[in-house]
Design a protein around this motif. Structure first.
Motif, short mmCIF file in Angstrom:
data_model
loop_
_atom_site.label_atom_id
_atom_site.label_comp_id
_atom_site.label_asym_id
_atom_site.label_seq_id
_atom_site.Cartn_x
_atom_site.Cartn_y
_atom_site.Cartn_z
N THR A 559 -11.31 9.53 8.76
CA THR A 559 -9.89 9.27 9.00
C THR A 559 -9.63 9.08 10.48
O THR A 559 -10.01 9.92 11.30
CB THR A 559 -9.02 10.44 8.47
OG1 THR A 559 -9.25 10.59 7.07
CG2 THR A 559 -7.55 10.17 8.70
N GLY A 560 -9.02 7.97 10.84
CA GLY A 560 -8.72 7.68 12.24
C GLY A 560 -9.92 7.23 13.04
O GLY A 560 -9.83 7.04 14.25
N LYS A 573 -7.30 18.95 10.93
CA LYS A 573 -7.73 17.74 10.21
C LYS A 573 -8.52 18.07 8.95
O LYS A 573 -8.33 17.44 7.91
CB LYS A 573 -8.58 16.86 11.14
CG LYS A 573 -7.77 16.06 12.14
CD LYS A 573 -8.64 15.28 13.09
CE LYS A 573 -9.31 14.10 12.43
NZ LYS A 573 -10.10 13.30 13.37
N SER A 577 -7.47 17.31 5.05
CA SER A 577 -8.34 16.61 4.11
C SER A 577 -8.50 17.40 2.82
O SER A 577 -8.49 16.84 1.72
CB SER A 577 -9.72 16.36 4.75
OG SER A 577 -9.60 15.51 5.85
N GLY A 636 -11.91 3.50 8.93
CA GLY A 636 -10.83 4.44 9.23
C GLY A 636 -9.49 3.90 8.79
O GLY A 636 -8.64 4.64 8.25
N GLN A 640 -7.16 5.30 5.43
CA GLN A 640 -5.78 5.71 5.68
C GLN A 640 -4.83 5.02 4.70
O GLN A 640 -3.87 5.64 4.21
CB GLN A 640 -5.38 5.39 7.12
CG GLN A 640 -4.05 6.01 7.55
CD GLN A 640 -4.08 7.52 7.55
OE1 GLN A 640 -4.91 8.14 8.20
NE2 GLN A 640 -3.18 8.15 6.79
N LYS A 641 -5.10 3.76 4.41
CA LYS A 641 -4.25 3.02 3.46
C LYS A 641 -4.38 3.60 2.05
O LYS A 641 -3.38 3.72 1.33
CB LYS A 641 -4.63 1.53 3.46
CG LYS A 641 -4.18 0.81 4.73
CD LYS A 641 -4.63 -0.64 4.74
CE LYS A 641 -4.17 -1.33 6.01
NZ LYS A 641 -4.66 -2.72 6.11
N TYR A 643 -5.27 6.68 1.32
CA TYR A 643 -4.66 8.01 1.43
C TYR A 643 -3.14 7.90 1.28
O TYR A 643 -2.51 8.61 0.48
CB TYR A 643 -5.03 8.60 2.79
CG TYR A 643 -4.49 9.98 3.11
CD1 TYR A 643 -5.32 11.10 3.08
CD2 TYR A 643 -3.16 10.18 3.48
CE1 TYR A 643 -4.85 12.37 3.40
CE2 TYR A 643 -2.67 11.44 3.80
CZ TYR A 643 -3.51 12.53 3.76
OH TYR A 643 -3.03 13.78 4.07
N ASP A 644 -2.53 7.00 2.06
CA ASP A 644 -1.07 6.85 2.03
C ASP A 644 -0.59 6.40 0.66
O ASP A 644 0.45 6.88 0.17
CB ASP A 644 -0.62 5.84 3.09
CG ASP A 644 -0.82 6.36 4.52
OD1 ASP A 644 -1.00 7.58 4.68
OD2 ASP A 644 -0.82 5.54 5.46
#
Length: 885
Positions: A559-560, A573, A577, A636, A640-641, A643-644
């Motif tokens: 992530t990131g 973090k 997770s 990363g 994130q996409k 996850y969101d």
């Protein structure tokens, strides 16, 4: 049919079981299949001395993500695993173990030592492989290799012999980096430069007059290593330096050694630095070595292998280099030849393994000639045949290739690939061959001794992409899986490994070893510091896995994460997770509970409602975006996409939207459409998430459907035009905008979620009214509505109603529905009384001349600020009370 999953997410109860299932199913294994396109990654082989650290965890997580992604896309994926023999690191470990037993390496002898080394490798060498399995690494373990196994050893010998015959490997006396602790030469790439606080000693040498040292003329220079003056064979000035024209052809007197040495002119000398004079010690400085070659200067080695002074140091013989330095400085001072000493911070070369300051020494070593060998590696990156990600790594790459020197490949160690060179005991002839020769080609005798040195570890690692596939044999695996596709590695080993693999690939195979090099950064601690034993800030990945699970660790690491950039490990973090894993687990369990006892019909998708079409359309866009990001190695961004989408769109919005339909058995087609959509979106989302979090996705996927035995080889989602519902997507986004606006208003007014209010949607636009009418069932609970009214004007809405503006309309909430008027009036009156009291107090203090004259200015200002604040608050309270009358 769906199955149950445990009530609580507990990775410890499932990760080992799932990994064993994958191993038993041979899902990681690859065989040559001409009907499928291959995708190959070779693992950067961890040292057999290694213990899994965060760098390994990041590196292997990234590789596993790519392999799982490509496997799901239908590629025939091979992730080639193996370990590295790590010459110096392993030899040091074994020597330490022998010392504990009171055994000396030399007394054990080479054969006895190697027996112990292989036994140590057998006991500890596979430890890191087991640790990589805990991480979820889907390597083809059936193909595991070792850099000193029979096949790799054959490849190393073949390369050495071929390159020797070609003249690209030679033995010669050159200046090399010597580690006096490890007692071996090391390559330039193994030298780490660190800033150290030292001194600059300004020394003067007398000029020579009539064969004797002058008492009036001197030449001054500065050095950081005064002990090396024992090996000086010249001083140098720049030929263009007019200050020293008069010195051309003259000599200076070398104190302590008491002999004359020449003044030479060389453009290497920087006229602007110091006095423009440099002492030349060809045997102990690489630049001086080159100057010495140009001027035919003698090379005087003054040091033993353990960095003590040798017999060439005269009375200083036997002293440690630093002890000799202090003694020499003292003697120079006594002779009046020490001008001054100044503090000086400079970069000092140290051995990357043991951190000892290296000593440049002239020694007979084996070298690889680099000038021609490096050219294809330069061309490949310049012309884009090999891509470096991120592209900024090209600067580092070319800086190294442009300044490359011949590679010193011999090491004075026993553990490693022994150099296949044999010396005739009778005539000294060198024979390089795969096996010990029977007869000397020069004298006909048969007495040979093999070179005692071993090869640099990176010599065998450089052949890894093709030696692991069977080279030098022309195997079907080599033909099919080579060249490989992507190499994932840290930016810190670009010189050690990456460049050497590239030139070795072109030289031995005639083509590149891989298409792309994907660089990642370091994993740092919360303060941004590099993790190290000395700082005690290292985080053990296995402890993190034990506490949070491998999936949480993997998600945290990626992530990131951006190619080539360092990242920080933080407790926040990893907790985040783990929370996400819980969210996925609980949402999946909710869906499974609602599927229980029901058969979801395929015709259910014919009755999709706007909310269903909205989430399907959002999913469709997500699939396209994530796939594009993955193809560009933007892992990363991709995760994130996903996850969101899962957290926000699916869990927080869609599941809440369909709850009324799930609980309403009167409308079966609506319920069926909701269940079909829930299952479909969950399965597709799990597939997108699988490369990043393989364990939890496997467990849930196999519970929510029974058609596929594992998610690992389930097809990667693809964009479907029939699932693009732009109108319905826009409609539901409008309703979400309304819900967010209502919730913000309620929050600002401190309205409890339990307090329901009438929600009035006003719009002249019939399409907007239709949208809210169709979504009334889910809109009401999301907006905390006791009732939803939809109308074209403001008829019947009081002036004190709270409003929320949306695209194409306005939402109204009656004020009295949000607030208990009697209770609110009482609260405001109490607030008014309190504020009046505070204002009276503040005014009283500010009218008190004694307070004004004696109190600090800051305290007076503080009271003025309070008065202004309370006065403003009183005005607002009075306005609210006036509205309630």
């Amino acid at each position: 049919m769906s199955k149950e999953i445990a009530k609580n997410y507990d990775p410890r109860q499932m990760e080992d079981r799932i990994y064993q299932k994958w191993l038993d199913g041979k899902y990681f294994h690859a065989e040559v299949d001409p009907d499928k396109k291959p995708f190959t990654i070779v693992i950067p082989p961890p040292n057999i001395t290694g213990q899994l650290h965060m760098g390994h965890a990041l590196d292997n997580t990234m590789q596993d993500i790519l392999i799982r992604f490509k496997r799901m896309q239908g590629y025939n994926t091979l992730w080639q695993p193996g370990t590295d023999h790590a010459s110096i690191a392993t030899e040091v470990k074994i020597i330490e173990k022998l010392k504990e037993e009171g055994i000396d390496k030399e007394s054990l002898g080479r054969e006895g030592f190697l027996e112990r080394a292989w036994a140590w490798k057998k006991e500890y060498g596979g430890r890191i492989i087991q640790q990589l399995k805990k991480l979820g690494s889907s390597c083809d373990w059936d193909r595991e290799r070792f850099t000193m196994d029979e096949g790799c050893n054959k490849a190393v010998t073949e390369v050495f012999c071929k390159m020797y015959e070609k003249g690209w490997i030679y033995k010669g006396s050159r200046i090399i980096n010597w580690c006096p602790v490890c007692n071996t030469s090391i390559s330039d790439a193994e030298v780490e430069y660190e800033e150290q606080q030292g001194h600059l000693w300004h020394i003067k040498y007398p000029l020579v007059e009539d064969g004797k040292p002058s008492e009036t003329e001197f030449l001054t220079f500065a050095t950081t290593r005064p002990e090396t003056m024992l090996g000086d064979t010249a001083v140098a000035v720049n030929p263009d330096d007019e200050r020293y024209t008069y010195l051309h052809g003259r000599q200076v007197w070398l104190p302590i050694v008491e002999k004359a040495i020449p003044v030479v002119t060389d453009t290497y000398v920087d006229m602007e630095f110091g006095t423009g004079v440099v002492k030349i010690t060809p045997a102990h400085d690489p630049n001086d070595f080159e100057v010495g070659k140009r001027h035919n200067l003698p090379e005087v080695n003054i040091m033993n292998d353990d960095a003590t002074i040798n017999e060439n140091g005269g009375k200083y013989a036997g002293m440690d280099r630093y002890e000799a330095r202090a003694a020499i400085v003292k003697e120079l001072e006594e002779k009046g030849l020490l001008v001054k000493i100044e503090d000086y911070a400079h970069n000092v070369g140290t051995h990357d393994r043991c951190k000892t300051t290296i000593e440049p020494l002239i020694k007979k070593q084996w070298f690889v000639k680099m000038d021609e060998l490096i050219k294809p590696a330069v061309k490949a990156v310049k012309e884009g045949e090999i891509r470096l990600v991120p592209p900024r790594m090209e600067k580092t790459y070319f800086n190294w290739t442009d300044n490359i020197r011949d590679w010193c490949i011999s090491r004075q160690l026993w553990w490693g690939h022994r150099i296949p060179a044999y010396y005739c005991s009778d005539c000294g002839e060198i024979v390089v061959a795969a096996a010990k020769p029977e007869v000397c080609p020069k004298c006909g005798k048969s007495h040979f001794e093999q070179d005692p040195d071993t090869l640099d570890t990176w010599f065998s690692s450089a052949l890894w992409p093709f030696s692991t596939l069977g080279w030098p044999e022309k195997t079907k695996e080599l033909e099919y899986f080579y060249p490989t596709n992507v190499l994932v590695t840290g930016y810190d080993i670009i010189f050690f490994w990456v460049i050497r693999m590239i030139f070795s690939g072109y030289e031995q195979m005639g083509e590149k070893p891989f298409d792309t090099v994907l660089f990642h950064g370091l994993v740092r601690d919360e303060q941004g510091r590099k993790m190290s034993k000395s700082l005690g800030n290292g985080i053990d990945p296995l402890e993190v896995i034990e506490q949070y699970g491998a999936d949480a660790l993997r998600l945290m690491l990626i992530t990131g994460n951006a190619p080539g950039n360092d990242m920080r490990f933080t407790e926040a973090k990893i907790t985040s997770s783990r929370n996400f894993a819980n969210k996925v687990w609980n949402a999946s369990r909710f869906i499974l509970m609602n599927m229980e006892g029901k058969t979801i019909r395929e015709d259910a998708k014919e009755h999709l409602e706007d909310a269903d079409k909205w989430i399907l359309s959002k999913l469709n866009t997500l699939i396209g975006d994530v796939t594009e990001n993955m193809e560009k190695y933007e892992m990363g961004i991709a995760v994130q996409k996903v996850y969101d989408f899962i957290w926000e769109e699916f869990c927080d919005w869609y599941i809440e939207m369909v709850k009324p339909r799930l609980y309403n058995s009167d409308n079966e087609s609506s319920q069926q459409a909701a269940l079909w959509t829930l299952r479909y979106v969950l399965c597709e989302a799990l597939r997108l998430l699988h490369p990043f979090m393989p364990f939890i996705t496997e467990e849930i996927f196999c519970a929510v459907q029974s058609e596929e035995e594992t998610i690992m080889i389930s097809p990667w989602p693809v964009v479907k035009s029939e699932l693009a519902f732009s109108d319905e997507e826009a409609a539901v986004e409008l309703m979400k905008e309304a819900v967010r606006g209502i919730r913000n208003v309620r929050t600002s007014m401190n309205v409890a979620p339990s307090r329901k209010a009438v929600v009035i949607v006003v719009s002249e636009n019939g399409q907007v009214r239709d949208t809210f009418e169709k979504g009334r069932l889910f809109f009401a609970p999301l907006a905390y509505a006791s009732e939803v009214r939809i109308q074209s004007d403001k008829a019947g809405i009081s002036d004190d109603a709270v409003s929320v503006v949306i695209n194409g309309g306005v939402i109204y909430l009656p004020f009295e529905d949000l607030v208990d008027l009697a209770a609110e009036k009482a609260r405001l009156e109490g607030e008014e009384k309190k504020l009046l009291s505070e204002i009276a107090r503040a005014e009283g203090m500010l009218k008190n001349e004694r307070f004004i004259s004696k109190a600090p200015a800051a305290k007076v200002q503080e009271e003025k600020d309070k008065l202004a604040k309370y006065t403003q608050m009183l005005t607002q309270v009075k306005e609210r009370l006036a509205q309630m009358k």
